[in-house]
Motif scaffolding. Sequence first.
Motif, PDB file in Angstrom:
ATOM      1  N   LEU A 130     -53.105  43.824 -22.341  1.00  6.66           N
ATOM      2  CA  LEU A 130     -53.396  43.412 -23.718  1.00  6.66           C
ATOM      3  C   LEU A 130     -53.199  44.574 -24.686  1.00  6.66           C
ATOM      4  O   LEU A 130     -52.564  44.418 -25.744  1.00  6.66           O
ATOM      5  N   ILE A 131     -53.708  45.743 -24.332  1.00  8.88           N
ATOM      6  CA  ILE A 131     -53.595  46.908 -25.210  1.00  8.88           C
ATOM      7  C   ILE A 131     -52.135  47.295 -25.404  1.00  8.88           C
ATOM      8  O   ILE A 131     -51.686  47.590 -26.521  1.00  8.88           O
ATOM      9  N   VAL A 132     -51.365  47.282 -24.320  1.00 12.69           N
ATOM     10  CA  VAL A 132     -49.956  47.674 -24.398  1.00 12.69           C
ATOM     11  C   VAL A 132     -49.173  46.727 -25.298  1.00 12.69           C
ATOM     12  O   VAL A 132     -48.379  47.148 -26.157  1.00 12.69           O
ATOM     13  N   VAL A 133     -49.403  45.412 -25.140  1.00 10.58           N
ATOM     14  CA  VAL A 133     -48.686  44.441 -25.969  1.00 10.58           C
ATOM     15  C   VAL A 133     -49.059  44.595 -27.439  1.00 10.58           C
ATOM     16  O   VAL A 133     -48.199  44.544 -28.332  1.00 10.58           O
ATOM     17  N   LEU A 134     -50.343  44.817 -27.717  1.00 14.24           N
ATOM     18  CA  LEU A 134     -50.772  44.950 -29.107  1.00 14.24           C
ATOM     19  C   LEU A 134     -50.244  46.230 -29.746  1.00 14.24           C
ATOM     20  O   LEU A 134     -50.060  46.278 -30.972  1.00 14.24           O
ATOM     21  N   LEU A 135     -50.027  47.276 -28.953  1.00 16.29           N
ATOM     22  CA  LEU A 135     -49.414  48.491 -29.499  1.00 16.29           C
ATOM     23  C   LEU A 135     -47.978  48.224 -29.939  1.00 16.29           C
ATOM     24  O   LEU A 135     -47.493  48.808 -30.913  1.00 16.29           O
ATOM     25  N   ILE A 136     -47.289  47.335 -29.220  1.00 14.28           N
ATOM     26  CA  ILE A 136     -45.906  47.007 -29.557  1.00 14.28           C
ATOM     27  C   ILE A 136     -45.840  45.923 -30.628  1.00 14.28           C
ATOM     28  O   ILE A 136     -45.029  45.984 -31.545  1.00 14.28           O
ATOM     29  N   ARG A 137     -46.714  44.922 -30.504  1.00 14.42           N
ATOM     30  CA  ARG A 137     -46.704  43.776 -31.420  1.00 14.42           C
ATOM     31  C   ARG A 137     -48.145  43.493 -31.834  1.00 14.42           C
ATOM     32  O   ARG A 137     -48.846  42.698 -31.193  1.00 14.42           O
ATOM     33  N   PRO A 138     -48.640  44.120 -32.892  1.00 15.83           N
ATOM     34  CA  PRO A 138     -50.060  44.029 -33.250  1.00 15.83           C
ATOM     35  C   PRO A 138     -50.542  42.611 -33.537  1.00 15.83           C
ATOM     36  O   PRO A 138     -51.733  42.320 -33.352  1.00 15.83           O
ATOM     37  N   GLN A 139     -49.668  41.724 -34.002  1.00 15.80           N
ATOM     38  CA  GLN A 139     -50.101  40.356 -34.340  1.00 15.80           C
ATOM     39  C   GLN A 139     -50.166  39.450 -33.115  1.00 15.80           C
ATOM     40  O   GLN A 139     -50.538  38.280 -33.230  1.00 15.80           O
ATOM     41  N   GLY A 140     -49.828  39.961 -31.937  1.00  6.05           N
ATOM     42  CA  GLY A 140     -49.852  39.138 -30.745  1.00  6.05           C
ATOM     43  C   GLY A 140     -48.499  38.493 -30.491  1.00  6.05           C
ATOM     44  O   GLY A 140     -47.562  38.603 -31.283  1.00  6.05           O
ATOM     45  N   ILE A 141     -48.397  37.787 -29.369  1.00  2.02           N
ATOM     46  CA  ILE A 141     -47.104  37.232 -28.960  1.00  2.02           C
ATOM     47  C   ILE A 141     -46.601  36.199 -29.945  1.00  2.02           C
ATOM     48  O   ILE A 141     -45.451  36.240 -30.376  1.00  2.02           O
ATOM     49  N   LEU A 142     -47.459  35.250 -30.330  1.00  2.00           N
ATOM     50  CA  LEU A 142     -47.035  34.191 -31.257  1.00  2.00           C
ATOM     51  C   LEU A 142     -47.734  34.284 -32.608  1.00  2.00           C
ATOM     52  O   LEU A 142     -47.645  33.351 -33.410  1.00  2.00           O
ATOM     53  N   GLY A 143     -48.401  35.394 -32.876  1.00  6.39           N
ATOM     54  CA  GLY A 143     -49.074  35.572 -34.165  1.00  6.39           C
ATOM     55  C   GLY A 143     -48.101  35.884 -35.276  1.00  6.39           C
ATOM     56  O   GLY A 143     -46.972  36.327 -35.048  1.00  6.39           O
TER      57      GLY A 143
END
Length: 326
Positions: free
Chosen positions: A307-320
């Motif tokens: 979760l932390i790694v994805v949010l560092l790349i895409r802060p709004q989330g996968i479909l946010g």
Amino acid sequence: MLVPVFALLLMALAPASAMAQSNEVPRGPTFLDRALQVLVDGIQFGSIIAITAVGLSLVFGTTHLINFAHGELVTIGAVVAFFLNVAASGPGWHLIPAALVAIAAGALLGGLIERGIWRPLRKRGTGMINLFIITIGFSLLLRHVVLVFYGTRPQSYREYDIQQAIDLGPVGITPRDLTIVVLSVLVLLGVAFMLQKTRIGTAIRAVSANRDLAEASGIDVNRVVLVVWVLGGGLAALGGVFFGLTEIITWDMGFRLLLLMFAGIILGGLGSAYGAMVGSFVIGIVAQVSTLWFPIDLQNAWALLALIVVLLIRPQGILGQRERVG
């Protein structure tokens, strides 16, 4: 005396291949086989997280309330089905009708909580921080009420407890787990269809996008929020029954699943029901796949690290959706 000597001569004259065959050790599953198996387990675990997280995501999208008591709705669904199915004082129903009643009880409880607690507090203008703290206290209250009536002893349902796995090539899955995955996917598709193709679904998306504009457009916001709470309570109860089938029924099972629900919602994108579905599957798969290299006790930690790694790349989330600040 001649018999032991004759036996030794036979062993000495036996072919080497026969000796090797008798000492051959069965070969265990390969790494690829184990990887495919934990992938299947992750999909099954993610489907349970997704079922429970969708309702929580819809509640946040329509009310911006972070509901820490949602995990207790999961527990209550599992416990109600248990009392109807197994408990000595209960009617001893089959699990399927017991689960249907548990879903109805979860939906009813969700509606009662909205009408009896959250709507009056919103009308009084209670701040979001205060509501957040109230959800924590309400969660503790419900959890210990379940503890009083259910107890601390882990239990399981009467049906579908021990099953033989179906071999699908290198992986195996029990009919129970396969049914859970199929039903979860069908329910999630039903929720997606409701959100996209029905009037109430359009209203829910409108309230989630802009509550004030939706109310100015003539949408009954209070009715929409009530529907969301009823839907969320029913889905949480269904997820509780599924979780109790695959794991075991305990008085704090919903609380243990709550952190993964939040992780799936945040990973998929806050307020997005579709994001909650996708994020929950990712969390479930990462949690199970991590057991290939690390102890099972750390599987939730690795899911949160993803979760932390994805949010560092895409802060709004996968479909946010990206939002402008300021």
